[in-house]
Design a protein around this motif. Structure first.
Motif, PDB file in Angstrom:
ATOM      1  N   GLY A  91      -8.000  -2.359   7.151  1.00  0.00           N
ATOM      2  CA  GLY A  91      -9.015  -2.672   6.154  1.00  0.00           C
ATOM      3  C   GLY A  91      -8.391  -3.144   4.860  1.00  0.00           C
ATOM      4  O   GLY A  91      -9.026  -3.852   4.075  1.00  0.00           O
ATOM      5  N   PHE A  92      -7.143  -2.744   4.638  1.00  0.00           N
ATOM      6  CA  PHE A  92      -6.388  -3.163   3.455  1.00  0.00           C
ATOM      7  C   PHE A  92      -4.922  -3.226   3.836  1.00  0.00           C
ATOM      8  O   PHE A  92      -4.428  -2.375   4.584  1.00  0.00           O
ATOM      9  N   TYR A  93      -4.227  -4.242   3.328  1.00  0.00           N
ATOM     10  CA  TYR A  93      -2.792  -4.378   3.609  1.00  0.00           C
ATOM     11  C   TYR A  93      -2.133  -5.036   2.415  1.00  0.00           C
ATOM     12  O   TYR A  93      -2.536  -6.125   1.986  1.00  0.00           O
ATOM     13  N   ALA A  94      -1.147  -4.358   1.858  1.00  0.00           N
ATOM     14  CA  ALA A  94      -0.393  -4.917   0.736  1.00  0.00           C
ATOM     15  C   ALA A  94       1.085  -4.707   0.999  1.00  0.00           C
ATOM     16  O   ALA A  94       1.506  -3.624   1.419  1.00  0.00           O
ATOM     17  N   ALA A 137      -7.555 -16.638  11.408  1.00  0.00           N
ATOM     18  CA  ALA A 137      -8.805 -16.478  10.663  1.00  0.00           C
ATOM     19  C   ALA A 137      -9.009 -15.030  10.226  1.00  0.00           C
ATOM     20  O   ALA A 137      -9.554 -14.774   9.147  1.00  0.00           O
ATOM     21  N   VAL A 138      -8.584 -14.077  11.057  1.00  0.00           N
ATOM     22  CA  VAL A 138      -8.703 -12.660  10.697  1.00  0.00           C
ATOM     23  C   VAL A 138      -7.973 -12.401   9.387  1.00  0.00           C
ATOM     24  O   VAL A 138      -8.507 -11.795   8.448  1.00  0.00           O
ATOM     25  N   LYS A 139      -6.737 -12.870   9.302  1.00  0.00           N
ATOM     26  CA  LYS A 139      -5.922 -12.634   8.108  1.00  0.00           C
ATOM     27  C   LYS A 139      -6.421 -13.456   6.924  1.00  0.00           C
ATOM     28  O   LYS A 139      -6.390 -12.987   5.783  1.00  0.00           O
ATOM     29  N   ARG A 140      -6.908 -14.658   7.199  1.00  0.00           N
ATOM     30  CA  ARG A 140      -7.421 -15.506   6.110  1.00  0.00           C
ATOM     31  C   ARG A 140      -8.672 -14.888   5.481  1.00  0.00           C
ATOM     32  O   ARG A 140      -8.825 -14.893   4.244  1.00  0.00           O
ATOM     33  N   LEU A 141      -9.548 -14.334   6.295  1.00  0.00           N
ATOM     34  CA  LEU A 141     -10.754 -13.699   5.772  1.00  0.00           C
ATOM     35  C   LEU A 141     -10.403 -12.488   4.904  1.00  0.00           C
ATOM     36  O   LEU A 141     -11.006 -12.268   3.845  1.00  0.00           O
ATOM     37  N   ARG A 142      -9.434 -11.699   5.348  1.00  0.00           N
ATOM     38  CA  ARG A 142      -9.011 -10.545   4.562  1.00  0.00           C
ATOM     39  C   ARG A 142      -8.382 -10.989   3.230  1.00  0.00           C
ATOM     40  O   ARG A 142      -8.618 -10.373   2.190  1.00  0.00           O
ATOM     41  N   GLN A 144      -9.069 -13.757   1.585  1.00  0.00           N
ATOM     42  CA  GLN A 144     -10.125 -14.283   0.728  1.00  0.00           C
ATOM     43  C   GLN A 144     -10.898 -13.159   0.029  1.00  0.00           C
ATOM     44  O   GLN A 144     -11.404 -13.354  -1.088  1.00  0.00           O
ATOM     45  N   ASN A 145     -10.973 -11.997   0.661  1.00  0.00           N
ATOM     46  CA  ASN A 145     -11.658 -10.839   0.077  1.00  0.00           C
ATOM     47  C   ASN A 145     -10.710  -9.933  -0.706  1.00  0.00           C
ATOM     48  O   ASN A 145     -11.086  -8.807  -1.063  1.00  0.00           O
ATOM     49  N   ASN A 146      -9.489 -10.426  -0.959  1.00  0.00           N
ATOM     50  CA  ASN A 146      -8.473  -9.678  -1.716  1.00  0.00           C
ATOM     51  C   ASN A 146      -8.071  -8.370  -1.044  1.00  0.00           C
ATOM     52  O   ASN A 146      -7.616  -7.433  -1.710  1.00  0.00           O
ATOM     53  N   LEU A 147      -8.207  -8.303   0.275  1.00  0.00           N
ATOM     54  CA  LEU A 147      -7.852  -7.092   1.011  1.00  0.00           C
ATOM     55  C   LEU A 147      -6.483  -7.202   1.671  1.00  0.00           C
ATOM     56  O   LEU A 147      -5.934  -6.185   2.109  1.00  0.00           O
ATOM     57  N   PHE A 148      -5.938  -8.403   1.780  1.00  0.00           N
ATOM     58  CA  PHE A 148      -4.563  -8.619   2.232  1.00  0.00           C
ATOM     59  C   PHE A 148      -3.813  -9.257   1.071  1.00  0.00           C
ATOM     60  O   PHE A 148      -4.255 -10.269   0.521  1.00  0.00           O
ATOM     61  N   THR A 166       3.623  -1.644  -8.968  1.00  0.00           N
ATOM     62  CA  THR A 166       2.207  -1.349  -9.176  1.00  0.00           C
ATOM     63  C   THR A 166       1.394  -2.096  -8.132  1.00  0.00           C
ATOM     64  O   THR A 166       1.506  -3.313  -8.010  1.00  0.00           O
ATOM     65  N   ILE A 167       0.583  -1.365  -7.372  1.00  0.00           N
ATOM     66  CA  ILE A 167      -0.256  -1.946  -6.324  1.00  0.00           C
ATOM     67  C   ILE A 167      -1.702  -1.920  -6.800  1.00  0.00           C
ATOM     68  O   ILE A 167      -2.216  -0.870  -7.203  1.00  0.00           O
ATOM     69  N   ALA A 168      -2.363  -3.082  -6.756  1.00  0.00           N
ATOM     70  CA  ALA A 168      -3.764  -3.181  -7.182  1.00  0.00           C
ATOM     71  C   ALA A 168      -4.687  -3.030  -5.976  1.00  0.00           C
ATOM     72  O   ALA A 168      -4.465  -3.646  -4.929  1.00  0.00           O
ATOM     73  N   PHE A 169      -5.717  -2.208  -6.138  1.00  0.00           N
ATOM     74  CA  PHE A 169      -6.753  -2.034  -5.123  1.00  0.00           C
ATOM     75  C   PHE A 169      -8.043  -2.644  -5.662  1.00  0.00           C
ATOM     76  O   PHE A 169      -8.502  -2.254  -6.740  1.00  0.00           O
ATOM     77  N   PRO A 170      -8.651  -3.597  -4.938  1.00  0.00           N
ATOM     78  CA  PRO A 170      -9.879  -4.236  -5.435  1.00  0.00           C
ATOM     79  C   PRO A 170     -11.080  -3.318  -5.344  1.00  0.00           C
ATOM     80  O   PRO A 170     -11.023  -2.250  -4.710  1.00  0.00           O
ATOM     81  N   ALA A 171     -12.184  -3.731  -5.945  1.00  0.00           N
ATOM     82  CA  ALA A 171     -13.400  -2.922  -5.962  1.00  0.00           C
ATOM     83  C   ALA A 171     -13.983  -2.736  -4.562  1.00  0.00           C
ATOM     84  O   ALA A 171     -14.664  -1.749  -4.299  1.00  0.00           O
ATOM     85  N   ASN A 172     -13.716  -3.688  -3.648  1.00  0.00           N
ATOM     86  CA  ASN A 172     -14.284  -3.619  -2.300  1.00  0.00           C
ATOM     87  C   ASN A 172     -13.350  -2.948  -1.297  1.00  0.00           C
ATOM     88  O   ASN A 172     -13.522  -3.090  -0.082  1.00  0.00           O
TER      89      ASN A 172
END
Length: 242
Positions: A91-94, A137-142, A144-148, A166-172
């Motif tokens: 759901g999130f990857y940084a 597309a899976v990775k591109r969608l993530r 685009q939503n700032n989750l990857f 410092t790792i940023a976590f988005p609102a979503n």
């Protein structure tokens, strides 16, 4: 804050020297609470090194299912055509590092440890091979939503002994359990690694509603219908009087 961090890292450095551990790491917080005012947050990761090297940090979780559809134009109208559903997609990857990953290790080593967005393993529910376009597309969608997220200059190393990031976590960012993996590389190989858990969870009234919806979904649905009906009736009464 800076003085406290320096003191803490100094203590970590002493512990590292005493325990002869190549890598000592810590996180500013292991739990993130999400409420109605949550707009994103940042985590500070820091630690010490007993020997010079490259530092790579990976934060990922929780696993989710994701369906990717390909649209085709038929008779002038765009419609959904083929679709592939993936499981265990983070759901999130940084991933952050002190320099480009390709300069730190070979593609084979990075792929073995799943380091880098291009090396995230995605698997379709059907279990068979899928077209590369769907996987991308899976990775591109993530993304685009700032989750990857990937930053090859996101780790700062001081005096070859201290590091911070410092790792940023988005609102979503999704709620759930996360893992933080810190790697120390030397000459293209992993010489030390540490894993720590992080929990992102609802807090306040959002937590109560979230638990209620998941534990008693039928009653939550009925409650939502009653509230919606009451709100509609109230609005109708207000407009009727005006």
């Amino acid at each position: 804050m800076i003085a406290r961090l320096i003191l803490l890292v100094g203590l970590l450095t002493g512990l590292a020297a005493e325990a002869q551990s190549p890598l000592v790491s810590d996180i500013s917080s292991r739990r993130i609470g999400i409420d109605s005012s949550f707009t994103g947050t940042e985590l500070l990761l820091f630690g010490s090194l007993s020997q010079p090297g490259d530092v790579v940090i990976v934060i990922k979780g929780p696993p989710q299912s994701l369906t990717v559809r390909r649209k085709e134009r038929i008779a002038g109208v765009w419609v959904n055509a083929d679709a592939v559903t993936y499981r265990n997609v983070p759901g999130f990857y940084a991933v952050v590092s002190n320099r480009p990953l390709t300069e730190i290790a070979s593609e084979r080593v990075l792929r073995r440890h799943g380091i880098g967005i291009e090396n995230i393993r995605v698997e379709s529910i059907e279990g068979g091979a899928t077209e590369a376009g769907f996987d991308a597309a899976v990775k591109r969608l993530r993304q685009q939503n700032n989750l990857f997220h990937q930053d090859t200059s996101g780790v700062t190393i001081l005096f070859d002994r201290l590091y911070r990031s410092t790792i940023a976590f988005p609102a979503n960012v999704p709620v759930g359990s996360y893992t933080t993996e810190v790697y120390l590389f030397q000459d293209g190989s992993v010489v030390s690694a540490q894993t720590s858990p992080i929990l992102i969870d609802k807090s306040g009234i959002e937590r109560a509603l979230f638990s209620f919806a998941h534990q008693w979904p039928l009653f939550y649905g009925l409650f939502a219908v009653v509230i919606a009906a009451f709100a509609g009736w109230g609005a109708a009464q207000i407009f009727r009087k005006s």
